[in-house]
Design an enzyme around this catalytic site. Structure first.
Site, PDB file in Angstrom:
ATOM      1  N   SER A 299       0.929  -1.384  -0.002  1.00 19.14           N
ATOM      2  CA  SER A 299      -0.235   0.036  -0.131  1.00 19.14           C
ATOM      3  C   SER A 299       0.913   1.299   0.013  1.00 19.14           C
ATOM      4  O   SER A 299       1.544   1.636  -0.931  1.00 19.14           O
ATOM      5  CB  SER A 299      -0.929   0.043   1.103  1.00 19.14           C
ATOM      6  OG  SER A 299      -1.949   1.146   1.227  1.00 19.14           O
ATOM      7  N   ASP A 310       9.945   6.025 -10.244  1.00 17.66           N
ATOM      8  CA  ASP A 310       9.620   6.567 -11.451  1.00 17.66           C
ATOM      9  C   ASP A 310      10.382   8.041 -11.600  1.00 17.66           C
ATOM     10  O   ASP A 310      10.632   8.157 -12.908  1.00 17.66           O
ATOM     11  CB  ASP A 310       8.294   6.703 -11.502  1.00 17.66           C
ATOM     12  CG  ASP A 310       7.046   5.445 -11.926  1.00 17.66           C
ATOM     13  OD1 ASP A 310       8.192   4.340 -12.131  1.00 17.66           O
ATOM     14  OD2 ASP A 310       6.017   5.617 -12.156  1.00 17.66           O
ATOM     15  N   LYS A 324      -0.744  -4.204  -3.352  1.00 13.91           N
ATOM     16  CA  LYS A 324      -2.033  -3.593  -3.046  1.00 13.91           C
ATOM     17  C   LYS A 324      -2.038  -2.265  -3.497  1.00 13.91           C
ATOM     18  O   LYS A 324      -1.602  -1.348  -2.931  1.00 13.91           O
ATOM     19  CB  LYS A 324      -2.365  -3.664  -1.290  1.00 13.91           C
ATOM     20  CG  LYS A 324      -3.663  -3.089  -0.909  1.00 13.91           C
ATOM     21  CD  LYS A 324      -3.593  -3.015   0.522  1.00 13.91           C
ATOM     22  CE  LYS A 324      -4.920  -2.370   0.961  1.00 13.91           C
ATOM     23  NZ  LYS A 324      -5.005  -0.912   0.471  1.00 13.91           N
TER      24      LYS A 324
END
Length: 446
Positions: A299, A310, A324
């Site tokens: 999560s 990224d 998740k």
């Protein structure tokens, strides 16, 4: 069951589903709301089942109990993370985000009717007992968890401090079920821990994302800078971090990213679509970062790892994360209960959905235990160690033997390295990578 009661039940269930009904002379009339007309035939089946249970079930059940069970079943069948929270469960959830609550210290979910351990929380009875991510709990004392809701299982595991519970666990690779006798305690989750690994290289561990995590992180970085004249880089440890507060994950990402998107969510309704962006400033001022993740990182941990990956702000190391990638919204009800409902999926800045996929590390490193980390492994044999070796020939004097204090310092450093290799091989490799990144960072003049 007379028609009046039957109509009342259909009306009640209709309101539970978020639609409206009009009652006319002929009884119930459907009214188009939201995505379409109310499924009256299905609601009539519900009332018939309700009537059968009330009349024929072997034990008496109250109307409130049956309605709550129906709501719980409706939510639990959506996905593993949606749930109905009664008053006690709602209060426990609110307490859990502050970092102090009672219990065993494990983050859990439901899988195939059993309780699955997402991760044990740092410094808790469950972690000290040896619970591991991926463990399937099949019995709580003498009770099978098959058929229990997640809320029911949590209620059994919670209890008075000092009392114990026996968990029967199925673990991958184990020949037979394992048993753990764990004593309940007050769980005080310290969100952020830190220490200096070596001169100039720090370690920051985030065990859970709470409302005060971002402030604690800033204090940790500040303390590491005070301890080290030049903080050259940090290892950010998110292993076995089950997640927590979304805003805390955004804040931690923002602490190291100077600009750009951090995460965005997409759902069915307009208010489920949100975008979070970084503000100016980087606590590490561009210094290298290595992030450690594993199968217990879920999560909010995956939001941070995905954003830093990224933006090419950090190297992600370890094993694939939990996966998740959904957002749960807590919707309080008027009676003091709440509904925890999955309302959106979240995506990394590059548009990757983590749901059921996880974050794939840039460098995969399994968690190993090296048992022979002696000095020969750390040092090796060099030419200078050979008897009668040639001098270097470039006019430089050979190194003289070190004094007692220097030898003691070297011995302490070697012992620390041996300990790190044997106890946490992933962290040892992360530190080595961080050193290499710092060398390149310095050579490129960044």
């Amino acid at each position: 069951m007379n028609a009046l009661i039957r109509n009342f039940l259909v009306l009640t269930v209709g309101l539970m589903l978020g639609v409206s009904l009009a009652i006319g002379r002929s009884g119930l009339a459907e009214r188009n709301v939201g995505n379409g007309p109310l499924p009256l035939d299905d609601l009539r089946v519900f009332t018939e089942v309700f009537e059968k249970i009330k009349n024929d079930y072997v034990e008496d059940r109250s109307d409130k109990e049956l309605i709550e069970s129906a709501i719980s079943g409706m939510l639990s069948n959506l996905d593993p993370h949606s749930a109905y929270l009664n008053e006690d469960a709602f209060k426990e959830l609110q307490v859990g985000t502050t970092g102090r609550f009672g219990g065993l210290g494990i983050e859990i979910s439901m899988e195939d009717g059993f309780v699955k351990v997402v991760t044990p929380i740092d410094d808790t009875p469950a972690q000290r007992a040896g619970m591991q991510p991926g463990d399937l709990i099949i019995r709580l004392d003498d009770q099978s968890v098959k058929g229990m809701s997640l809320t029911e299982a949590v209620k059994i595991m919670r209890g008075d401090v000092g009392t114990s519970i026996e968990l029967t666990v199925v673990r991958e690779g184990a020949e037979k079920p394992l048993t753990f006798n764990i004593t309940r305690d007050i769980i005080r989750v310290k969100s952020v821990k830190f220490r200096t690994l070596e001169d100039g290289f720090g370690y920051v561990r985030i065990s859970q994302f709470q409302s005060h995590t971002v402030d604690n992180l800033a204090d940790a970085i500040s303390s590491l800078k005070d301890e080290n004249e030049n903080l050259k880089g940090i290892v950010l440890d998110l292993r076995n971090n089950p997640g927590g507060v979304l805003n805390a994950a955004v804040g931690v990402s923002d602490a190291f990213i100077d600009k750009g998107m951090i995460v965005y969510t997409e759902g069915r309704t307009g208010d489920s679509d949100t975008k979070f962006y970084a503000s100016n400033g980087d606590l590490m001022q561009g210094a290298p970062i290595v992030v450690l993740i594993n199968g217990g990182s879920a999560s909010a941990s995956e939001i941070v790892a995905g954003a830093l990956q990224d933006h090419q702000r950090a190297v992600i190391m370890g094993t694939e994360s939990f996966g998740k990638g959904s957002v749960q919204t807590i919707l309080p009800m008027n009676n003091g209960t709440a509904v925890k409902l999955t309302t959106a999926r979240y995506f990394t800045p590059n548009g990757r959905s983590i749901q059921a996929e996880g974050i794939v590390p840039d460098i995969k490193t399994e968690r190993l235990r090296v048992s022979n980390a002696d000095e020969s492994v750390l040092k090796g044999i060099k030419e200078a160690d050979l008897s009668g070796h040639l001098s270097n020939g470039n006019g430089k004097k050979e190194k003289t033997k070190k004094g007692k204090d220097s030898k003691k310092a070297d011995k302490a450093e070697k012992e620390e390295k041996k300990s790190l290799v044997s106890e946490d091989y992933q962290l040892y490799e992360a530190l080595n990578l961080l050193k290499g990144m710092n060398i390149m960072h310095t050579r490129l003049g960044r």
